[in-house]
Scaffold this motif. Structure first.
Motif, PDB file in Angstrom:
ATOM      1  N   ARG A 297      33.216  47.029  50.179  1.00 20.13           N
ATOM      2  CA  ARG A 297      32.247  46.364  49.310  1.00 20.13           C
ATOM      3  C   ARG A 297      32.379  46.855  47.861  1.00 20.13           C
ATOM      4  O   ARG A 297      32.317  46.064  46.918  1.00 20.13           O
ATOM      5  CB  ARG A 297      30.824  46.608  49.809  1.00 20.13           C
ATOM      6  N   LEU A 298      32.589  48.156  47.698  1.00 17.37           N
ATOM      7  CA  LEU A 298      32.790  48.704  46.355  1.00 17.37           C
ATOM      8  C   LEU A 298      34.004  48.058  45.694  1.00 17.37           C
ATOM      9  O   LEU A 298      33.976  47.680  44.514  1.00 17.37           O
ATOM     10  CB  LEU A 298      32.972  50.217  46.432  1.00 17.37           C
ATOM     11  N   PHE A 299      35.081  47.898  46.453  1.00 16.42           N
ATOM     12  CA  PHE A 299      36.313  47.300  45.941  1.00 16.42           C
ATOM     13  C   PHE A 299      36.110  45.830  45.598  1.00 16.42           C
ATOM     14  O   PHE A 299      36.501  45.367  44.508  1.00 16.42           O
ATOM     15  CB  PHE A 299      37.419  47.466  46.981  1.00 16.42           C
ATOM     16  N   THR A 300      35.494  45.071  46.498  1.00 14.15           N
ATOM     17  CA  THR A 300      35.353  43.632  46.261  1.00 14.15           C
ATOM     18  C   THR A 300      34.365  43.336  45.137  1.00 14.15           C
ATOM     19  O   THR A 300      34.569  42.411  44.343  1.00 14.15           O
ATOM     20  CB  THR A 300      34.926  42.901  47.542  1.00 14.15           C
ATOM     21  N   GLU A 301      33.282  44.119  45.037  1.00 15.60           N
ATOM     22  CA  GLU A 301      32.309  43.888  43.969  1.00 15.60           C
ATOM     23  C   GLU A 301      32.906  44.235  42.607  1.00 15.60           C
ATOM     24  O   GLU A 301      32.694  43.522  41.620  1.00 15.60           O
ATOM     25  CB  GLU A 301      31.043  44.701  44.222  1.00 15.60           C
ATOM     26  N   ALA A 302      33.666  45.328  42.562  1.00 12.53           N
ATOM     27  CA  ALA A 302      34.318  45.688  41.302  1.00 12.53           C
ATOM     28  C   ALA A 302      35.415  44.683  40.960  1.00 12.53           C
ATOM     29  O   ALA A 302      35.573  44.281  39.801  1.00 12.53           O
ATOM     30  CB  ALA A 302      34.892  47.094  41.397  1.00 12.53           C
ATOM     31  N   GLY A 303      36.191  44.269  41.978  1.00 14.56           N
ATOM     32  CA  GLY A 303      37.281  43.331  41.742  1.00 14.56           C
ATOM     33  C   GLY A 303      36.811  41.950  41.334  1.00 14.56           C
ATOM     34  O   GLY A 303      37.511  41.230  40.605  1.00 14.56           O
ATOM     35  N   ALA A 304      35.608  41.564  41.775  1.00 17.71           N
ATOM     36  CA  ALA A 304      35.084  40.232  41.446  1.00 17.71           C
ATOM     37  C   ALA A 304      34.931  40.045  39.938  1.00 17.71           C
ATOM     38  O   ALA A 304      35.073  38.927  39.413  1.00 17.71           O
ATOM     39  CB  ALA A 304      33.744  40.021  42.134  1.00 17.71           C
ATOM     40  N   ARG A 305      34.672  41.122  39.227  1.00 18.58           N
ATOM     41  CA  ARG A 305      34.531  41.049  37.762  1.00 18.58           C
ATOM     42  C   ARG A 305      35.846  40.660  37.103  1.00 18.58           C
ATOM     43  O   ARG A 305      35.868  40.211  35.958  1.00 18.58           O
ATOM     44  CB  ARG A 305      34.064  42.394  37.215  1.00 18.58           C
TER      45      ARG A 305
END
Length: 556
Positions: A297-305
């Motif tokens: 989740r940390l990776f996907t939320e950061a990557g979404a930006r």
């Protein structure tokens, strides 16, 4: 000729000028076509054969630069030999101990030759002192090209893959040409590789199966574009990973869970949302260690930006014993979790769906790849049904026929061809779910407690270094079986801060598994024992911890 080598040759002839490998990032990138890699490989193969390498001969490789390793391993295969990537010493390695371990490994695999390349060419005197023969990769391509490829059968060894465990008791998985071809073609099919448009970016170590097979041998064999850097370059600056994905418009990458968590944290600290473009990424394979939903989740939320689609997360199950991959999640389905009743799992070995706040969550890892069968087996050998938890067994064309050990060859398959993996799990609609390793499960009062639950709880405590918490069994298999927790923290050495940290870790663990650790040990960053591929070694940590606890109890 093996189908694997035949495919290598066909790619060099038909697609070799179109696709290739880029190395040297970020300082001095250079691209070599696969045709150029093959041309160097034919010269290296000629030198190896002229130097006396026999058909089926075992060759060890000690090098770090992918541009050097790629033609070298292909040369060994063209010469009819097998490849072993040696574990690499680090700045903290005791070179005398490393040399002794290397001598044992070479004897075990029957190799009398090491191909030595940068930056390890400085170890030549160490090899000489220990009577280890070597050739420098820098001059190996000066020979005449091999006239005819040495033909070998499907059962001939292609890779002798060292396992990730302690080098004190080395073991190599014997991967045949048939194994390699079966797993590569199944992975290509399941991931829907597009050789005309897919671009891989990887920093994975080539002495690990995911790096060696998935992110060197596959692109070299099918003719896929590859951008390859070393683990040191990634760890020195993790944002390089995102930079390369952006610059090369990469579509495929892979890493263990901890690396996605690390990249997610670094991306979270980047203010300029236009700095990276991760929108081209379609597969971010997550494997080699338990998948943590919080890290993902940390990776996907950061990557979404930066335009990354969360569904690009690609959970997978694999092991060297099946060449590389066992199962892939469905394409573009992202991380899917199965939430189950913790009490039923621990006391009855059942995976009963649950929405309770105390439910355990495990990643769905997809169905087995083409050519691989799975079954779940109880301790007594009974084959279990869906959502019944037991040991995962596998069979198929990609499964290794055996190990090489210091005591000789050891078969891996039973009379019916089944490999006992040592992994505990279950199936849901034919998809595999992993709960943990059989040897790591902690048994308390009839309950099976999985160390990953303990470690995730400990990692939520502020001050615990992310990904560096280990739960270990104490007095395993006895009536006094217990567990302890070891964490790394920058607070190590501060008596008062350590006391608070230990108390908080104990409380979080008790809340998560309803059992309290017999001890919480706080260590300085970088001291937990890890495998050469970076995974935490529970057994080694347990041995150290058990000795300390028993000494303390004896003193009391």
């Amino acid at each position: 000729m093996s189908r694997f080598v035949d495919m290598l040759l066909d790619t060099a002839r038909t697609r070799g000028q179109e696709r290739g490998i880029t190395t040297g990032e970020p300082a001095a990138p250079v691209r070599h076509t696969w045709a150029r890699v093959h041309e160097r490989a034919t010269r290296m193969a000629g030198s190896l054969i002229a130097g006396g390498l026999a058909k089926h001969g075992a060759v060890a490789v000690l090098a770090a630069e992918p541009v050097t390793i790629a033609p070298a391993v292909q040369a060994v295969w063209l010469a009819g030999g097998s490849v072993t990537m040696l574990h690499q010493p680090t700045p903290r390695t005791d070179l005398a101990e490393w040399a002794r371990d290397t001598v044992r490994v070479l004897a075990m695999i029957g190799s009398k030759l090491v191909l030595l390349g940068a930056p390890f060419d400085q170890l030549a005197p160490v090899l000489e002192q220990n009577g280890i023969a070597y050739l420098n990769l820098s001059g190996l391509a000066d020979g005449e090209p091999v006239a005819d490829v040495v033909e070998v059968g499907e059962e001939a060894p292609a890779l002798l893959q060292l396992t990730s465990g302690s080098t004190a008791e080395p073991k190599a998985v014997r991967i045949t040409h048939g194994n390699l071809f079966a797993n590569m073609t199944a992975m290509t099919e399941a991931s829907e590789l597009d050789v005309d448009n897919d671009i891989m970016v990887s920093w994975l170590p080539l002495f690990h199966d995911m790096g060696m097979v998935g992110f060197l041998t596959v692109p070299m064999t099918v003719g896929l574009e590859l951008v390859k850097v070393t683990p040191v370059e990634f760890l020195t600056g993790p944002l390089l990973w995102a930079e390369l994905i952006s610059r090369y418009r990469a579509t495929i990458t892979a890493a263990p869970n901890f690396a996605y968590a690390l990249l997610g944290r670094r991306l979270s600290g980047v203010d300029d949302e236009g700095k990276y473009d991760l929108s081209t990424l379609r597969l971010a394979l997550n494997g080699a260690e338990p998948i943590d939903e919080k890290a993902v989740r940390l990776f996907t939320e950061a990557g979404a930006r930066f335009g990354m689609r969360p569904e690009c997360v690609f959970p997978a199950y694999g092991m060297a014993e099946t060449t590389l991959a066992v199962s892939f999640a469905p394409l573009l389905s992202g991380l899917r979790l199965d939430r189950i009743d913790a009490d039923k799992l621990e006391s009855e070995n059942l995976a009963v769906p649950s929405d309770s706040p105390s439910a355990r969550s495990f990643a769905l890892l997809g169905r087995p790849l083409r050519g691989i069968e799975e079954r779940i087996v109880a301790e007594g050998g009974r084959v279990l049904g869906e959502r019944e938890v037991g040991e995962i067994q596998l069979r198929g064309a990609a499964v290794t026929p055996g190990y090489l050990t210091v005591n000789g060859p050891v078969a891996t398959q039973d009379a019916d061809g089944w490999l006992a993996t040592g992994d505990i799990g279950y199936t849901v609609d034919g998809e595999i779910v992993i709960c943990g390793r059989q040897k790591d499960v902690i048994i308390l009062a009839g309950r099976n407690i999985y160390p990953t639950d303990i470690e995730r709880a400990a990692s939520t405590v502020e001050g615990v270094r992310a990904g560096n918490a280990v739960a270990v069994r104490i007095d395993a298999g006895s009536r006094r079986e217990r567990f302890a927790v070891v964490v790394e923290s920058k607070l190590a050495g501060d008596t008062d801060a350590e006391r608070v940290l230990r108390k908080e870790v104990g409380t979080r663990v008790f809340e998560a598994v309803n059992a309290r650790p017999v001890a919480v040990i706080v260590l300085k960053p970088g001291t937990l024992p890890k495998t050469p591929s970076g995974k935490l070694r529970r057994a080694a940590a347990g041995e150290q911890l058990a000795a300390a606890i028993h000494a303390r109890e004896t003193a009391d």
